[in-house]
Structures are given as structure tokens and as C-alpha cells.
Design a protein around this motif. Structure first.
Motif, PDB file in Angstrom:
ATOM      1  N   THR A   2     -24.054 -57.105  51.310  1.00  0.00           N
ATOM      2  CA  THR A   2     -23.420 -56.165  50.395  1.00  0.00           C
ATOM      3  C   THR A   2     -21.925 -56.147  50.681  1.00  0.00           C
ATOM      4  OG1 THR A   2     -25.399 -54.771  50.351  1.00  0.00           O
ATOM      5  CG2 THR A   2     -23.355 -53.807  49.537  1.00  0.00           C
ATOM      6  N   LEU A   3     -21.139 -56.335  49.651  1.00  0.00           N
ATOM      7  CA  LEU A   3     -19.684 -56.302  49.801  1.00  0.00           C
ATOM      8  C   LEU A   3     -19.226 -54.847  49.821  1.00  0.00           C
ATOM      9  CD1 LEU A   3     -18.775 -59.116  47.250  1.00  0.00           C
ATOM     10  CD2 LEU A   3     -19.108 -59.324  49.718  1.00  0.00           C
ATOM     11  N   THR A   4     -18.564 -54.443  50.887  1.00  0.00           N
ATOM     12  CA  THR A   4     -18.223 -53.035  51.057  1.00  0.00           C
ATOM     13  C   THR A   4     -16.741 -52.729  50.895  1.00  0.00           C
ATOM     14  OG1 THR A   4     -18.042 -53.363  53.458  1.00  0.00           O
ATOM     15  CG2 THR A   4     -20.182 -52.659  52.588  1.00  0.00           C
ATOM     16  N   ASN A   5     -15.900 -53.759  50.815  1.00  0.00           N
ATOM     17  CA  ASN A   5     -14.473 -53.496  50.656  1.00  0.00           C
ATOM     18  C   ASN A   5     -13.788 -54.677  49.964  1.00  0.00           C
ATOM     19  OD1 ASN A   5     -13.640 -55.460  52.786  1.00  0.00           O
ATOM     20  ND2 ASN A   5     -14.671 -53.992  54.143  1.00  0.00           N
ATOM     21  N   GLU A  51     -10.903 -50.284  43.634  1.00  0.00           N
ATOM     22  CA  GLU A  51     -11.820 -51.221  44.281  1.00  0.00           C
ATOM     23  C   GLU A  51     -12.186 -52.334  43.310  1.00  0.00           C
ATOM     24  OE1 GLU A  51     -14.154 -48.120  47.226  1.00  0.00           O
ATOM     25  OE2 GLU A  51     -14.983 -48.524  45.234  1.00  0.00           O
ATOM     26  N   VAL A  54     -14.335 -55.530  44.262  1.00  0.00           N
ATOM     27  CA  VAL A  54     -15.752 -55.272  44.502  1.00  0.00           C
ATOM     28  C   VAL A  54     -16.437 -54.795  43.236  1.00  0.00           C
ATOM     29  CG1 VAL A  54     -17.427 -53.854  45.759  1.00  0.00           C
ATOM     30  CG2 VAL A  54     -15.420 -54.721  46.949  1.00  0.00           C
ATOM     31  N   ARG A  55     -15.939 -53.701  42.669  1.00  0.00           N
ATOM     32  CA  ARG A  55     -16.632 -52.981  41.611  1.00  0.00           C
ATOM     33  C   ARG A  55     -16.695 -53.736  40.286  1.00  0.00           C
ATOM     34  NH1 ARG A  55     -16.353 -47.361  42.429  1.00  0.00           N
ATOM     35  NH2 ARG A  55     -17.343 -47.128  40.368  1.00  0.00           N
ATOM     36  N   ASP A  59     -18.836 -57.893  41.072  1.00  0.00           N
ATOM     37  CA  ASP A  59     -20.001 -57.437  40.318  1.00  0.00           C
ATOM     38  C   ASP A  59     -20.248 -58.327  39.107  1.00  0.00           C
ATOM     39  OD1 ASP A  59     -21.999 -55.213  40.249  1.00  0.00           O
ATOM     40  OD2 ASP A  59     -21.172 -54.955  38.242  1.00  0.00           O
ATOM     41  N   THR A 195     -22.997 -55.780  45.288  1.00  0.00           N
ATOM     42  CA  THR A 195     -21.938 -54.772  45.327  1.00  0.00           C
ATOM     43  C   THR A 195     -22.464 -53.351  45.503  1.00  0.00           C
ATOM     44  OG1 THR A 195     -21.900 -54.489  42.914  1.00  0.00           O
ATOM     45  CG2 THR A 195     -20.474 -56.197  43.857  1.00  0.00           C
ATOM     46  N   ASP A 196     -23.787 -53.182  45.476  1.00  0.00           N
ATOM     47  CA  ASP A 196     -24.373 -51.845  45.586  1.00  0.00           C
ATOM     48  C   ASP A 196     -25.803 -51.983  46.100  1.00  0.00           C
ATOM     49  OD1 ASP A 196     -25.549 -49.348  45.206  1.00  0.00           O
ATOM     50  OD2 ASP A 196     -24.531 -48.964  43.321  1.00  0.00           O
ATOM     51  N   THR A 197     -26.097 -51.382  47.229  1.00  0.00           N
ATOM     52  CA  THR A 197     -27.417 -51.526  47.842  1.00  0.00           C
ATOM     53  C   THR A 197     -28.530 -50.931  46.981  1.00  0.00           C
ATOM     54  OG1 THR A 197     -27.083 -49.461  49.082  1.00  0.00           O
ATOM     55  CG2 THR A 197     -26.496 -51.528  50.186  1.00  0.00           C
TER      56      THR A 197
END
Length: 214
Positions: A2-5, A51, A54-55, A59, A195-197
């Protein structure tokens, strides 16, 4: 994974087969254009703009993992809105014709300006509702937060063959929407979003309604 930043997202992009200096320049330029336009119309939330890689970028680009370059020459993106995933896919795969469907006037104008500014000759803006779009077949179909799954298929199955790859980011509702889907012959499954667990992407092929020939 998961990409967190933002740093992790940028590193992830570097491993993509589509990644090169031209793709980087286009996405950096898109960020500038999007930030400026967001002051004029609310394309994305301020929080997601902070973000962006990531977002919105990762995504969108994660969908490429399910679509082989050698077999995809046409891509239909439904309800493109601010340009995701359509503009990102067009920037990363210039050899693929990306048709972005959007019915809202100001969004249509934005998409066209962005495509022109980024010199995306493979990006085609379809300024109309899906219902009014001329029927043709595509190698891939994507839709990000466009419509519930049954309605989406009702509107857009006519653009699909049994080999078309569907790519439908559905957030937290992915598994439930797929579980409740009835009346279609399909080979859909849910992939975990990077991008989101808690988010999923419905991926697969469609072979028409049950009880009918494809």
C-alpha cells in the motif's frame, strides 16, 4: 503493498514499464494545471490535491497492471471528471487511444485544455452522456466512481467484447457490489487497491447478459 505517501508513490512509478522522462514531465505539468484549475472549479478536494501522486496518479496508473500493452490499443474511460484515470493513462501510454466520456461542460473544457497543453494526441474528449455515445468496441473500459455496478453495465456493456478488460475502482463497496451483481455472464474479481487498504478494483471480462448470446 500500500502506497502511504508521495515519496513511495513516485518510487512506485519508476518501476512501471511505461515510465520515462516524458511521462514524468507530463504528470508534473498536469499537477501544475490541476492545481491552478482547482482554484477556478472544484475538480478534486484540497486534501487529495496535497496527496496527488497517491490519491489520483497511482490510483489511476495501477489499472495498467491488468492491461497488457501489446493487446490494448483503445480505452474507454467513463465519467472522467477531473481526468482520472483518463489523462494519466493517456500520458503513460501514448500508443493507446484514450476516449474520455464526460457530460459536464466545465469539466469537458478542462479536459480538452489539459490534453492540449500536455500534447496528448491520443486523448479524445467525448463531451456527451454515455447514453448518447456512438457504439464501438474497446479493448479496455474503466470507470472511477461513475455509477453502481448494475447501472454501469446497463449503460456501457455495448462497448465491450468478451475480451474487453473492465477496470472499475469501487472503493470499499467493490466486494459487495460484485457479490450482489446478477443477470450477467462475467469473469470479474476484486483486486486490492495499492492506494487504500480498504478499497478494491473490480477487474475482468464480460460476456453479455445471462440467457442471451454475447
Amino acid at each position: 503493498m500500500t502506497l502511504t505517501n508521495e515519496s513511495a508513490a513516485r518510487t512506485w512509478f519508476k518501476a512501471l514499464p511505461e515510465w520515462n522522462d516524458e511521462a514524468l514531465d507530463r504528470l508534473e505539468d498536469l499537477a501544475v494545471l490541476l492545481t491552478a484549475e482547482n482554484d477556478v472549479q472544484n475538480l478534486v478536494s484540497d486534501a487529495s490535491l496535497a496527496e496527488l501522486w497517491v490519491r489520483h496518479y497511482a490510483d489511476s496508473a495501477q489499472l495498467l497492471n491488468f492491461v497488457p500493452r501489446e493487446t490494448c490499443r483503445s480505452w474507454l474511460d467513463l465519467g472522467t471528471g477531473a481526468g482520472f484515470p483518463g489523462l494519466v493513462i493517456a500520458a503513460l501510454r501514448p500508443e493507446c487511444e484514450i476516449h474520455m466520456v464526460e457530460s459536464r461542460g466545465r469539466r469537458i473544457e478542462w479536459l480538452q485544455r489539459a490534453a492540449d497543453s500536455l500534447h496528448l494526441s491520443n486523448a479524445h474528449i467525448c463531451g456527451t452522456k454515455v447514453e448518447a455515445l456512438e457504439t464501438r468496441k474497446f479493448d479496455a473500459i474503466s470507470a472511477r466512481a461513475f455509477a453502481p455496478l448494475p447501472k454501469l453495465l446497463d449503460l456501457s456493456a455495448r462497448f465491450s467484447t468478451d475480451k474487453t478488460i473492465w477496470l472499475l475502482p469501487k472503493g470499499r463497496s467493490a466486494r459487495q457490489e460484485l457479490k450482489e451483481l446478477q443477470g450477467w455472464n462475467h469473469l470479474f474479481h476484486v483486486e486490492q487497491s495499492i492506494t487504500d487498504t480498504e478499497a478494491g478494483v473490480i477487474v475482468g471480462t464480460l460476456n453479455g447478459r445471462k440467457g442471451r448470446k454475447a
